[in-house]
Design an enzyme around this catalytic site. Structure first.
Site, PDB file in Angstrom:
ATOM      1  CB  ALA A  17      -0.823   0.114   1.128  1.00 43.32           C
ATOM      2  N   GLY A  53      -0.285 -16.353  -2.464  1.00 44.06           N
ATOM      3  CA  GLY A  53      -1.129 -16.891  -3.385  1.00 44.06           C
ATOM      4  C   GLY A  53      -1.680 -16.408  -4.577  1.00 44.06           C
ATOM      5  CG  PHE A 121      -7.579 -17.664  -3.801  1.00 41.70           C
ATOM      6  CD1 PHE A 121      -6.435 -18.303  -4.492  1.00 41.70           C
ATOM      7  CD2 PHE A 121      -7.294 -17.216  -2.650  1.00 41.70           C
ATOM      8  CE1 PHE A 121      -5.083 -18.392  -3.930  1.00 41.70           C
ATOM      9  CE2 PHE A 121      -6.014 -17.152  -2.050  1.00 41.70           C
ATOM     10  CZ  PHE A 121      -4.831 -17.716  -2.737  1.00 41.70           C
ATOM     11  CG  PHE A 161       9.571   2.234  16.068  1.00 42.07           C
ATOM     12  CD1 PHE A 161       9.372   0.848  15.839  1.00 42.07           C
ATOM     13  CD2 PHE A 161       8.662   2.794  16.890  1.00 42.07           C
ATOM     14  CE1 PHE A 161       8.346   0.299  16.713  1.00 42.07           C
ATOM     15  CE2 PHE A 161       7.581   2.354  17.514  1.00 42.07           C
ATOM     16  CZ  PHE A 161       7.321   0.947  17.521  1.00 42.07           C
ATOM     17  CG  ASP A 216       3.709  -0.386  15.327  1.00 44.69           C
ATOM     18  OD1 ASP A 216       3.155  -1.306  15.748  1.00 44.69           O
ATOM     19  OD2 ASP A 216       4.854  -0.150  15.217  1.00 44.69           O
ATOM     20  CD  GLN A 235      -9.507 -14.064   6.073  1.00 46.03           C
ATOM     21  OE1 GLN A 235      -8.513 -13.674   5.331  1.00 46.03           O
ATOM     22  NE2 GLN A 235     -10.674 -13.999   5.647  1.00 46.03           N
ATOM     23  CG  HIS A 237      -5.171 -18.645   5.744  1.00 44.06           C
ATOM     24  ND1 HIS A 237      -4.964 -19.976   5.434  1.00 44.06           N
ATOM     25  CD2 HIS A 237      -5.073 -18.156   4.667  1.00 44.06           C
ATOM     26  CE1 HIS A 237      -4.686 -20.024   4.165  1.00 44.06           C
ATOM     27  NE2 HIS A 237      -4.781 -18.780   3.669  1.00 44.06           N
ATOM     28  CG  LEU A 247      -0.577 -18.583   4.550  1.00 42.00           C
ATOM     29  CD1 LEU A 247      -1.904 -18.655   5.363  1.00 42.00           C
ATOM     30  CD2 LEU A 247      -0.535 -17.366   3.528  1.00 42.00           C
ATOM     31  CD  GLU A 250      -8.414 -19.192   0.220  1.00 40.08           C
ATOM     32  OE1 GLU A 250      -8.239 -19.005   1.408  1.00 40.08           O
ATOM     33  OE2 GLU A 250      -9.307 -18.883  -0.612  1.00 40.08           O
ATOM     34  NE  ARG A 281      -7.957 -16.917   3.060  1.00 39.65           N
ATOM     35  CZ  ARG A 281      -7.137 -16.115   2.691  1.00 39.65           C
ATOM     36  NH1 ARG A 281      -6.880 -15.038   3.108  1.00 39.65           N
ATOM     37  NH2 ARG A 281      -6.367 -16.299   1.638  1.00 39.65           N
ATOM     38  CG  HIS A 350      -4.165 -14.733   7.223  1.00 34.53           C
ATOM     39  ND1 HIS A 350      -3.037 -14.797   7.063  1.00 34.53           N
ATOM     40  CD2 HIS A 350      -4.854 -14.239   6.041  1.00 34.53           C
ATOM     41  CE1 HIS A 350      -2.718 -14.815   5.723  1.00 34.53           C
ATOM     42  NE2 HIS A 350      -3.958 -14.287   5.112  1.00 34.53           N
ATOM     43  CD  GLU A 374      -3.593  -6.894   7.336  1.00 39.66           C
ATOM     44  OE1 GLU A 374      -2.785  -7.306   6.590  1.00 39.66           O
ATOM     45  OE2 GLU A 374      -3.941  -7.578   8.391  1.00 39.66           O
ATOM     46  NE  ARG A 385      -7.468 -10.715   3.703  1.00 38.45           N
ATOM     47  CZ  ARG A 385      -6.618 -11.340   3.031  1.00 38.45           C
ATOM     48  NH1 ARG A 385      -6.750 -11.187   1.559  1.00 38.45           N
ATOM     49  NH2 ARG A 385      -5.762 -12.044   4.000  1.00 38.45           N
ATOM     50  CG  LEU A 386     -14.015 -13.352  -0.818  1.00 39.82           C
ATOM     51  CD1 LEU A 386     -14.732 -13.330  -2.162  1.00 39.82           C
ATOM     52  CD2 LEU A 386     -14.482 -14.500  -0.201  1.00 39.82           C
ATOM     53  N   GLY A 387      -9.810 -14.407   0.125  1.00 36.82           N
ATOM     54  CA  GLY A 387      -8.478 -14.315  -0.102  1.00 36.82           C
ATOM     55  C   GLY A 387      -8.264 -13.790  -1.473  1.00 36.82           C
TER      56      GLY A 387
END
Ligand SMILES: Cc1cc2nc3c(=O)[nH]c(=O)nc-3n(C[C@H](O)[C@H](O)[C@H](O)COP(=O)(O)OP(=O)(O)OC[C@H]3O[C@@H](n4cnc5c(N)ncnc54)[C@H](O)[C@@H]3O)c2cc1C
Length: 572
Positions: A17, A53, A121, A161, A216, A235, A237, A247, A250, A281, A350, A374, A385-387
């Protein structure tokens, strides 16, 4: 002396992001806007590199996929808590992002005819996970970073930081930060801020997330007076490797992998006959925990009972080509070669669906401050959430917030003046408070107890009793946190100090998640209560907002945008 540095836009976080936002602001201004990218880890060590994935987008309308279908899958997957205007904008924007990355040079996995390939997925009605083997996030990060180096207008602050958002009269002015390598305190002034600090996976002891993912930015915004939203939705997983939680993408099930209980049964046939292992999930995780609780799991010495993820029938060639990283992880960490043996897995913490409350443009309620990825809650994922929709969200809202912030700062004149009072407070919080505390409490004990509390009381299934106990425990832990001591007083890489700050953030985020979950008397998506087992639209089809007050979080609510589809029962 505090060093004070000025830039136009501060991008806090260098994951997908953050990098997409910096690139978007650079492109929008042809490299004219002055950008800082601040990250507490080296830029490429952001958690986004671990995404495996794929990234969801509609690329094949001629073969049956459609924007409407992607939007519908996302809304249904969210258990109808997603804002539908946001979802539609997302689905419409994604095809362009995939093509954009292609032009910037990403090595997407391809079909034999050379066209971009896509895999299946969970919860998606069409195979639309665009991928680069099982290292999608790594290649996306590399491509964005490569492209960003064409522009000369960004300054990197790696291993800085950030400790607070500086405001004056409620308006954004900048950030305070510690340069971890030297321990020096700095102030970064900016006209605009994009918070892209990722999720809060490490509030759990059994998670897929890197050690740096400690919520944070969500806590920083909350402390600065910006509401945070829907934090109770977490979520799980379905396939975390035992016992580390690493992980197993998926994509394993997307490529055809099975889930088997200790009797060798493909138990998902009983829970979601249509989609089986590729149900969303939340549903697969609940089914797996039910199998384990009813005695059809495998016993583990550490209590992390498990089931099997079976890839054997896919054959060595497919596993090596599409899931090579999964094979490597499984062999290195548990000495299981998935070509010959099933992998031991169980549901793992997850993803945090909630985050900083933003509007459809990623803008928060504080002027000049946006959030993307996120850390934000633009309300794309609702309660589940969908993968593949998360890396996609990072790209879409990275682009949007970068362009919005660029437009905003271009219209401003004059320099930002240092907010002296806020700077003094940020310094004091560190040097006169935290570093001077002489208490007996250990941050490591509190952190361990926090994680145990989350794992025991904020898991796949929740109860009123457990949540109430969890809320009480959070109060106790926060009180004990005021009596900690940071034993290491050195300047260079004071990791003790960093962990203390991160723990403070995690306590804030987990407290809000607990209170939100206790308060929400229904089951929806990732929030499954054994004492309120049904979704309750008349009372609970609304977002939870949490505002910080001296007495603790104050809850409020906001409406869900239902402009396209009325809620129906979710069946798969
Ligand atoms: C193992 C794994 C696999 C995944 N696979 C997929 C997948 O296949 N598809 C999918 O869609 N999603 C996937 N996800 C989810 C997705 O990868 C993440 O949600 C997404 O990458 C988050 O990106 P981000 O840019 O929001 O934040 P991150 O990549 O987490 O970056 C956060 C940034 O903020 C910085 N930061 C945080 N706090 C501070 C601070 N105090 N001071 C300074 N800097 C700070 C960090 O240094 C970092 O640069 C996966 C997640 C994991 C853990």
């Amino acid at each position: 002396m505090t060093e004070i540095i000025s830039h136009d836009i501060l991008v806090l976080g260098s994951g997908l992001a953050g990098l997409r936002a910096a690139l978007s602001a650079s492109i929008a201004t042809r490299g004219k806007v002055d950008i800082a990218i601040v990250s507490k880890v080296q830029l490429m060590r952001s958690h986004s590199v671990a995404a495996e994935g794929g990234t969801a987008a509609v690329l094949r309308t001629e073969e049956g996929d459609s924007i409407d279908l992607h939007a519908w899958d996302t809304v249904k997957g969210s258990d109808f808590l997603a804002d539908q205007d946001v979802v539609m904008r997302f689905a419409q924007s994604m095809p362009e992002e995939i093509k954009q990355l292609e032009h910037w040079g990403i090595p997407w996995s391809r079909r034999p005819d050379g066209r971009i390939d896509q895999r299946d997925f969970g919860g998606h009605g069409y195979p639309r996970a665009t991928f680069a083997a099982d290292k999608t996030g790594f290649f996306e990060m590399q491509t964005l970073y490569d492209t960003l180096t064409r522009y000369q207008n960004t300054t990197r602050y790696d291993e800085w930081f950030v400790t607070s958002i500086l405001t004056e009269d409620g308006e954004f002015r900048g950030l305070s930060a510690i340069d971890l390598a030297t321990g020096q305190f700095h102030v970064l002034l900016g006209k605009a801020l994009i918070i892209a600090t990722g999720g809060a996976g490490r509030i759990s002891g059994f998670t897929t997330y890197s050690h740096s993912v400690t919520g944070d930015g969500i806590a920083l915004a909350y402390r600065a007076g910006i509401p945070i939203k829907d934090m109770e939705f977490i979520q799980f997983h379905p396939t975390g490797l035992i016992p580390t939680g690493i992980l197993m993408t998926e994509g394993c099930r997307g490529e055809g992998g099975y889930l088997l209980n200790s009797k060798g049964e493909r138990y998902m046939e009983g829970y979601a006959p249509g989609k089986k292992e590729l149900a969303p999930r939340d549903i697969v995780s609940r089914a797996t925990i039910t199998e384990i609780k009813e005695g059809r799991g495998f016993k583990a010495v550490n209590g992390l009972d498990y089931v099997h993820l079976d890839l054997r029938h896919l054959g060595a060639d497919k596993i090596n080509e599409r899931l090579g990283f999964i094979r490597e992880l499984s062999m290195k960490f548990v000495d299981v070669d998935p070509v010959y043996e099933p992998i031991p897995i169980r549901p793992v913490f997850h993803y945090t669906m909630g985050g900083i409350d933003t509007d459809i443009n990623g803008q928060t309620r504080m002027k000049g401050v946006w959030s993307a990825g996120e850390s934000a809650c633009v309300s794309l994922h609702g309660s589940n959430r969908l993968g593949c929709n998360s890396t996609a969200e990072c790209l879409v809202w990275g682009k949007i917030t970068g362009a919005e912030a660029a437009r905003y700062v271009t219209g401003l004149s004059g320099e930002v003046k240092p907010p002296q009072e806020a700077i003094a407070r940020a310094r004091e919080a560190l040097y006169d408070d935290l570093l001077k505390r002489e208490g007996k409490e250990s941050i490591y004990t509190i952190r361990q107890e926090l994680r145990r509390n989350v794992d025991e009381n904020l898991g796949v299934y929740r109860t009123g009793e457990g949540l109430e106990a969890g809320c009480r425990k959070m109060k106790e832990l926060k009180e004990r946190y005021s009596r900690i001591a940071v034993r290491d007083r050195s300047t260079a890489y004071n990791i003790d100090l960093m962990y203390a700050l991160e723990l403070g953030f995690m306590l804030d985020v987990a407290e809000v998640a607990f209170i939100g979950a206790f308060n929400r008397q229904e089951s929806r998506g990732g929030h499954a209560r054994l004492d309120f087992t049904k979704r309750d639209d008349p009372n609970w089809l609304k977002h939870t907002l949490a505002l910080r007050t001296p007495e603790g979080p104050r809850l409020d609510f906001s409406a869900v945008n239902i402009s396209l589809w009325e809620p129906v029962e979710r069946k798969y």
